[in-house]
Write a protein that holds these residues in place. Structure first.
Motif, PDB file in Angstrom:
ATOM      1  N   THR A  50       0.833  -1.213   0.000  1.00  0.00           N
ATOM      2  CA  THR A  50       0.000   0.000   0.000  1.00  0.00           C
ATOM      3  C   THR A  50       0.863   1.257   0.000  1.00  0.00           C
ATOM      4  O   THR A  50       0.614   2.195  -0.758  1.00  0.00           O
ATOM      5  N   ILE A  51       1.879   1.277   0.847  1.00  0.00           N
ATOM      6  CA  ILE A  51       2.734   2.468   0.958  1.00  0.00           C
ATOM      7  C   ILE A  51       3.438   2.753  -0.363  1.00  0.00           C
ATOM      8  O   ILE A  51       3.446   3.885  -0.847  1.00  0.00           O
ATOM      9  N   THR A  52       4.026   1.731  -0.969  1.00  0.00           N
ATOM     10  CA  THR A  52       4.756   1.968  -2.220  1.00  0.00           C
ATOM     11  C   THR A  52       3.796   2.237  -3.381  1.00  0.00           C
ATOM     12  O   THR A  52       4.123   3.011  -4.279  1.00  0.00           O
ATOM     13  N   HIS A  53       2.637   1.624  -3.340  1.00  0.00           N
ATOM     14  CA  HIS A  53       1.606   1.900  -4.343  1.00  0.00           C
ATOM     15  C   HIS A  53       1.245   3.379  -4.303  1.00  0.00           C
ATOM     16  O   HIS A  53       1.191   4.061  -5.329  1.00  0.00           O
ATOM     17  N   CYS A  54       1.024   3.898  -3.093  1.00  0.00           N
ATOM     18  CA  CYS A  54       0.662   5.313  -2.934  1.00  0.00           C
ATOM     19  C   CYS A  54       1.848   6.236  -3.199  1.00  0.00           C
ATOM     20  O   CYS A  54       1.666   7.356  -3.689  1.00  0.00           O
ATOM     21  N   LEU A  55       3.051   5.779  -2.908  1.00  0.00           N
ATOM     22  CA  LEU A  55       4.241   6.560  -3.234  1.00  0.00           C
ATOM     23  C   LEU A  55       4.332   6.773  -4.744  1.00  0.00           C
ATOM     24  O   LEU A  55       4.640   7.876  -5.213  1.00  0.00           O
ATOM     25  N   ALA A  56       4.039   5.731  -5.508  1.00  0.00           N
ATOM     26  CA  ALA A  56       4.030   5.865  -6.972  1.00  0.00           C
ATOM     27  C   ALA A  56       2.970   6.868  -7.407  1.00  0.00           C
ATOM     28  O   ALA A  56       3.201   7.661  -8.327  1.00  0.00           O
ATOM     29  N   LEU A  57       1.822   6.856  -6.740  1.00  0.00           N
ATOM     30  CA  LEU A  57       0.776   7.826  -7.060  1.00  0.00           C
ATOM     31  C   LEU A  57       1.238   9.254  -6.772  1.00  0.00           C
ATOM     32  O   LEU A  57       1.003  10.165  -7.563  1.00  0.00           O
ATOM     33  N   VAL A  58       1.918   9.449  -5.635  1.00  0.00           N
ATOM     34  CA  VAL A  58       2.433  10.782  -5.285  1.00  0.00           C
ATOM     35  C   VAL A  58       3.427  11.253  -6.336  1.00  0.00           C
ATOM     36  O   VAL A  58       3.357  12.382  -6.822  1.00  0.00           O
ATOM     37  N   VAL A  59       4.349  10.378  -6.689  1.00  0.00           N
ATOM     38  CA  VAL A  59       5.370  10.711  -7.686  1.00  0.00           C
ATOM     39  C   VAL A  59       4.711  11.078  -9.016  1.00  0.00           C
ATOM     40  O   VAL A  59       5.127  12.011  -9.697  1.00  0.00           O
ATOM     41  N   SER A  60       3.661  10.367  -9.358  1.00  0.00           N
ATOM     42  CA  SER A  60       2.968  10.630 -10.621  1.00  0.00           C
ATOM     43  C   SER A  60       2.100  11.888 -10.540  1.00  0.00           C
ATOM     44  O   SER A  60       2.129  12.722 -11.442  1.00  0.00           O
ATOM     45  N   ILE A  64       6.662  14.166 -10.669  1.00  0.00           N
ATOM     46  CA  ILE A  64       8.087  14.005 -10.392  1.00  0.00           C
ATOM     47  C   ILE A  64       8.694  13.029 -11.404  1.00  0.00           C
ATOM     48  O   ILE A  64       9.834  13.173 -11.821  1.00  0.00           O
ATOM     49  N   MET A  65       7.880  12.048 -11.803  1.00  0.00           N
ATOM     50  CA  MET A  65       8.355  11.045 -12.752  1.00  0.00           C
ATOM     51  C   MET A  65       7.172  10.582 -13.601  1.00  0.00           C
ATOM     52  O   MET A  65       6.050  10.494 -13.118  1.00  0.00           O
ATOM     53  N   HIS A  66       7.461  10.297 -14.853  1.00  0.00           N
ATOM     54  CA  HIS A  66       6.439   9.749 -15.746  1.00  0.00           C
ATOM     55  C   HIS A  66       6.990   8.468 -16.376  1.00  0.00           C
ATOM     56  O   HIS A  66       8.112   8.446 -16.869  1.00  0.00           O
ATOM     57  N   ILE A  67       6.182   7.425 -16.341  1.00  0.00           N
ATOM     58  CA  ILE A  67       6.584   6.148 -16.930  1.00  0.00           C
ATOM     59  C   ILE A  67       5.537   5.748 -17.961  1.00  0.00           C
ATOM     60  O   ILE A  67       4.333   5.905 -17.736  1.00  0.00           O
ATOM     61  N   ASP A  68       5.996   5.235 -19.073  1.00  0.00           N
ATOM     62  CA  ASP A  68       5.115   4.827 -20.167  1.00  0.00           C
ATOM     63  C   ASP A  68       4.097   3.794 -19.682  1.00  0.00           C
ATOM     64  O   ASP A  68       4.453   2.738 -19.159  1.00  0.00           O
ATOM     65  N   ALA A  69       2.822   4.108 -19.854  1.00  0.00           N
ATOM     66  CA  ALA A  69       1.735   3.258 -19.356  1.00  0.00           C
ATOM     67  C   ALA A  69       1.744   1.868 -19.979  1.00  0.00           C
ATOM     68  O   ALA A  69       1.386   0.887 -19.324  1.00  0.00           O
ATOM     69  N   SER A  70       2.163   1.749 -21.242  1.00  0.00           N
ATOM     70  CA  SER A  70       2.147   0.433 -21.884  1.00  0.00           C
ATOM     71  C   SER A  70       3.133  -0.521 -21.205  1.00  0.00           C
ATOM     72  O   SER A  70       2.850  -1.713 -21.068  1.00  0.00           O
ATOM     73  N   TRP A  71       4.275   0.009 -20.775  1.00  0.00           N
ATOM     74  CA  TRP A  71       5.238  -0.831 -20.053  1.00  0.00           C
ATOM     75  C   TRP A  71       4.715  -1.221 -18.684  1.00  0.00           C
ATOM     76  O   TRP A  71       4.884  -2.366 -18.244  1.00  0.00           O
ATOM     77  N   ILE A  72       4.075  -0.290 -18.010  1.00  0.00           N
ATOM     78  CA  ILE A  72       3.535  -0.579 -16.685  1.00  0.00           C
ATOM     79  C   ILE A  72       2.446  -1.649 -16.787  1.00  0.00           C
ATOM     80  O   ILE A  72       2.403  -2.581 -15.977  1.00  0.00           O
ATOM     81  N   GLU A  73       1.575  -1.523 -17.776  1.00  0.00           N
ATOM     82  CA  GLU A  73       0.504  -2.516 -17.949  1.00  0.00           C
ATOM     83  C   GLU A  73       1.075  -3.908 -18.203  1.00  0.00           C
ATOM     84  O   GLU A  73       0.462  -4.900 -17.816  1.00  0.00           O
ATOM     85  N   PHE A  74       2.226  -3.984 -18.838  1.00  0.00           N
ATOM     86  CA  PHE A  74       2.886  -5.269 -19.058  1.00  0.00           C
ATOM     87  C   PHE A  74       3.584  -5.754 -17.785  1.00  0.00           C
ATOM     88  O   PHE A  74       3.555  -6.941 -17.460  1.00  0.00           O
ATOM     89  N   LEU A  75       4.206  -4.832 -17.055  1.00  0.00           N
ATOM     90  CA  LEU A  75       4.959  -5.215 -15.853  1.00  0.00           C
ATOM     91  C   LEU A  75       4.057  -5.691 -14.710  1.00  0.00           C
ATOM     92  O   LEU A  75       4.496  -6.471 -13.865  1.00  0.00           O
ATOM     93  N   ILE A  76       2.813  -5.246 -14.688  1.00  0.00           N
ATOM     94  CA  ILE A  76       1.907  -5.692 -13.617  1.00  0.00           C
ATOM     95  C   ILE A  76       1.723  -7.212 -13.645  1.00  0.00           C
ATOM     96  O   ILE A  76       1.948  -7.876 -12.626  1.00  0.00           O
ATOM     97  N   PRO A  77       1.361  -7.830 -14.779  1.00  0.00           N
ATOM     98  CA  PRO A  77       1.293  -9.295 -14.759  1.00  0.00           C
ATOM     99  C   PRO A  77       2.658  -9.959 -14.564  1.00  0.00           C
ATOM    100  O   PRO A  77       2.733 -11.075 -14.041  1.00  0.00           O
ATOM    101  N   GLY A 115       1.220   0.872  -8.541  1.00  0.00           N
ATOM    102  CA  GLY A 115       0.796   2.257  -8.319  1.00  0.00           C
ATOM    103  C   GLY A 115       0.871   3.089  -9.586  1.00  0.00           C
ATOM    104  O   GLY A 115      -0.051   3.858  -9.890  1.00  0.00           O
ATOM    105  N   PHE A 116       1.955   2.945 -10.325  1.00  0.00           N
ATOM    106  CA  PHE A 116       2.066   3.673 -11.595  1.00  0.00           C
ATOM    107  C   PHE A 116       0.991   3.217 -12.582  1.00  0.00           C
ATOM    108  O   PHE A 116       0.537   3.994 -13.418  1.00  0.00           O
ATOM    109  N   GLY A 117       0.569   1.966 -12.464  1.00  0.00           N
ATOM    110  CA  GLY A 117      -0.483   1.466 -13.339  1.00  0.00           C
ATOM    111  C   GLY A 117      -1.819   2.159 -13.128  1.00  0.00           C
ATOM    112  O   GLY A 117      -2.634   2.249 -14.040  1.00  0.00           O
ATOM    113  N   PHE A 118      -2.049   2.654 -11.934  1.00  0.00           N
ATOM    114  CA  PHE A 118      -3.315   3.311 -11.632  1.00  0.00           C
ATOM    115  C   PHE A 118      -3.201   4.829 -11.652  1.00  0.00           C
ATOM    116  O   PHE A 118      -4.203   5.538 -11.557  1.00  0.00           O
TER     117      PHE A 118
END
Length: 194
Positions: A50-60, A64-77, A115-118
């Motif tokens: 939960t903490i790191t999930h929300c940390l990614a949300l804060v960063v996004s 502070i940081m942007h990551i390509d959504a297509s890579w994140i959607e692949f990295l989740i599975p 977190g970046f996925g959401f």
């Protein structure tokens, strides 16, 4: 307070949504190798997630940081598959002889990915409002509540199968992990970024 409750519900729905079952699969894979008596370890892992999930949300959200959504959607599975594979190869966790720290580090890293996925959806939800921390805290509370429910359900299922039906923990972990892998493999194919 009404708005805070809205974001708690959003966090609950985010994790418990059957159509977006990646969270449920990941948390199930995470909780599988633990017995009910290890509930504190599973709760710790859920909280780290939960903490790191929300940390990614804060960063996004604060850009502070942007990551390509297509890579994140692949990295989740990929995170789900890695957790299930780890369950199959690491028998020390099932015997209770291993510390929780490697699990916590991996879970934290995987929480960032989820977190970046959401994050794009969450940014749209808070668009037009100056207040960002309140919604993040509400969302985090909803995530944590729903994750605790899921891991407790997995632990109760493990208890019922292992104690009442006399199934060895190792067999329960193997079968559960293989099922999770079989469900996850099509997700990898569907989200492959190339």
């Amino acid at each position: 307070m009404e708005e805070f409750w809205f974001y708690i519900q959003l966090g609950l729905h985010h994790v418990l949504d059957v159509n977006a079952y990646d969270h449920i699969l990941f948390l199930s894979a995470l909780a599988l190798p633990f017995a009910f008596k290890s509930w504190k370890n599973v709760l710790l892992l859920s909280t780290v997630f939960t903490i790191t999930h929300c940390l990614a949300l804060v960063v996004s959200v604060y850009e502070i940081m942007h990551i390509d959504a297509s890579w994140i959607e692949f990295l989740i599975p990929v995170t789900i598959l890695c957790t299930a594979i780890y369950n199959l190869i690491d028998k020390k966790v099932q015997k209770g002889t291993k510390t929780i720290w490697f699990h916590a580090l991996a879970t934290g890293f995987f929480g960032l990915i989820h977190g970046f996925g959401f994050s794009n959806y969450f940014k749209m939800m808070i668009m037009g409002t100056n207040e960002k921390l309140g919604p993040l805290f509400g969302f985090a509370a909803g995530i944590e509540i729903s994750q605790v429910v899921i891991v407790l359900l997995v632990l109760v299922l493990a208890y019922i199968v292992q104690i009442m039906f006399h199934v060895k923990q190792s067999l329960f972990v193997i079968v559960g992990s293989i099922l999770i892998m079989l469900i996850t493999i099509p997700l990898l194919y569907q989200t492959f970024p190339f």
